[in-house]
Every structure is written in C-alpha cells, then in structure tokens.
Motif scaffolding. Structure first.
Motif, short mmCIF file in Angstrom:
data_model
loop_
_atom_site.label_atom_id
_atom_site.label_comp_id
_atom_site.label_asym_id
_atom_site.label_seq_id
_atom_site.Cartn_x
_atom_site.Cartn_y
_atom_site.Cartn_z
N ASP A 24 0.64 -1.12 -0.13
CA ASP A 24 -0.41 -0.22 -0.32
C ASP A 24 0.71 1.22 -0.04
OD1 ASP A 24 -2.19 -1.13 0.00
OD2 ASP A 24 -2.97 -1.36 2.40
N ASP A 25 1.80 1.33 0.00
CA ASP A 25 3.21 2.03 -0.06
C ASP A 25 3.00 3.58 1.31
OD1 ASP A 25 4.80 3.40 -0.87
OD2 ASP A 25 3.74 5.15 -2.63
N GLN A 26 2.80 2.60 2.01
CA GLN A 26 2.68 2.94 3.70
C GLN A 26 4.75 2.92 4.47
OE1 GLN A 26 -0.55 1.28 5.52
NE2 GLN A 26 -1.70 3.25 3.95
N PRO A 27 5.30 4.00 3.62
CA PRO A 27 6.43 3.83 4.66
C PRO A 27 6.30 3.59 6.22
CG PRO A 27 6.61 5.56 2.97
CD PRO A 27 5.12 5.33 3.48
N TYR A 28 5.53 4.78 6.66
CA TYR A 28 5.42 4.74 7.57
C TYR A 28 5.44 3.31 8.84
CZ TYR A 28 4.66 5.87 12.88
OH TYR A 28 4.51 6.00 13.92
N GLU A 29 4.25 2.99 7.90
CA GLU A 29 3.73 1.59 8.69
C GLU A 29 4.46 0.59 8.43
OE1 GLU A 29 0.45 1.37 10.48
OE2 GLU A 29 1.35 3.08 11.04
N ALA A 30 5.41 0.34 7.00
CA ALA A 30 5.88 -0.64 7.34
C ALA A 30 7.23 -0.42 8.08
CB ALA A 30 6.28 -0.91 5.65
N ALA A 31 7.72 1.10 8.25
CA ALA A 31 9.02 0.51 9.20
C ALA A 31 8.03 0.38 10.35
CB ALA A 31 9.06 2.45 9.13
N ARG A 32 7.01 0.81 11.60
CA ARG A 32 6.41 0.41 12.24
C ARG A 32 6.29 -1.22 12.48
NH1 ARG A 32 1.90 0.38 15.32
NH2 ARG A 32 0.88 -0.14 13.35
N HIS A 33 5.98 -1.87 11.46
CA HIS A 33 5.52 -3.74 11.19
C HIS A 33 7.78 -4.09 11.61
CE1 HIS A 33 1.91 -3.08 11.21
NE2 HIS A 33 0.89 -2.20 10.21
N ARG A 34 7.84 -3.90 10.79
CA ARG A 34 9.33 -4.34 10.74
C ARG A 34 10.06 -3.81 11.55
NH1 ARG A 34 10.28 -1.56 6.44
NH2 ARG A 34 10.20 -2.84 4.59
N ALA A 35 9.80 -2.81 12.53
CA ALA A 35 10.20 -3.24 14.13
C ALA A 35 9.88 -4.00 15.01
CB ALA A 35 10.18 -1.31 14.75
N ARG A 36 8.53 -4.07 14.44
CA ARG A 36 7.97 -5.14 15.90
C ARG A 36 8.65 -6.53 15.30
NH1 ARG A 36 5.87 -7.29 19.88
NH2 ARG A 36 4.60 -8.25 19.84
N LEU A 37 8.49 -7.06 14.37
CA LEU A 37 9.21 -8.07 13.64
C LEU A 37 10.53 -8.26 13.85
CD1 LEU A 37 8.74 -10.64 12.57
CD2 LEU A 37 9.09 -9.63 10.40
N GLU A 38 11.46 -7.03 14.21
CA GLU A 38 12.92 -7.43 15.12
C GLU A 38 12.76 -7.31 16.56
OE1 GLU A 38 13.94 -3.62 13.81
OE2 GLU A 38 14.63 -4.82 11.33
N ASP A 39 11.51 -7.16 17.49
CA ASP A 39 11.17 -7.17 18.43
C ASP A 39 11.10 -8.93 18.61
OD1 ASP A 39 12.05 -4.15 18.58
OD2 ASP A 39 10.36 -3.81 19.27
N LEU A 40 10.18 -9.19 17.71
CA LEU A 40 9.82 -9.99 17.84
C LEU A 40 11.18 -11.78 17.90
CD1 LEU A 40 6.26 -9.99 16.50
CD2 LEU A 40 6.73 -10.55 18.75
N ILE A 41 11.65 -11.48 17.25
CA ILE A 41 13.05 -12.07 16.83
C ILE A 41 13.04 -12.06 17.90
CG2 ILE A 41 14.59 -12.10 15.47
CD1 ILE A 41 12.99 -11.36 12.69
N GLU A 42 14.28 -11.08 18.23
CA GLU A 42 14.73 -10.71 19.57
C GLU A 42 14.71 -11.25 20.92
OE1 GLU A 42 17.55 -9.60 22.25
OE2 GLU A 42 17.83 -9.22 19.93
#
Length: 62
Positions: A24-42
């Motif tokens: 959907d070309d939503q870079p802010y939302e993508a960055a937020r979800h990417r950070a959450r994914l990294e948190d879950l991996i950690e």
C-alpha cells in the motif's frame, strides 16, 4: 507450549501487516511493522527459540 504458539501467531500477523503496508506504499507503517518483527525475533532469541522457519528475512530489508 503456549508461549511458542503465541510467538508464531504474532510473527505471522506482523509479517502480513508488513507486506500489506509495503504493497500500500505506507513507509511509516512498514517501518513500524518491521521494527515489531525485529522485536519478536529478539524475544525469541532471548528464549533460545529458533524462528528462522517462520520469518521471511527479506522483509527485514528496507
């Protein structure tokens, strides 16, 4: 194990949201979800849980 199942659910849902945000070309939302994914991996790593089969590592790149 309940924690393992919840972690898998959270990772799957976060990846789905991340893909949708990118599509959907939503870079802010993508960055937020990417950070959450990294948190879950950690979190998984701290508990010695291998999530490599659940995580699409290509989603972690901008």
């Amino acid at each position: 194990m309940i924690v393992l199942e919840e972690l898998r659910i959270q990772i799957t849902a976060t990846q789905e949201r991340l893909v949708a945000a990118v599509e959907d070309d939503q870079p802010y939302e993508a960055a937020r979800h990417r950070a959450r994914l990294e948190d879950l991996i950690e979190i998984a790593a701290r508990h010695d849980i291998d999530v490599s089969a659940w995580v699409d590592r290509t989603l972690l790149r901008d």
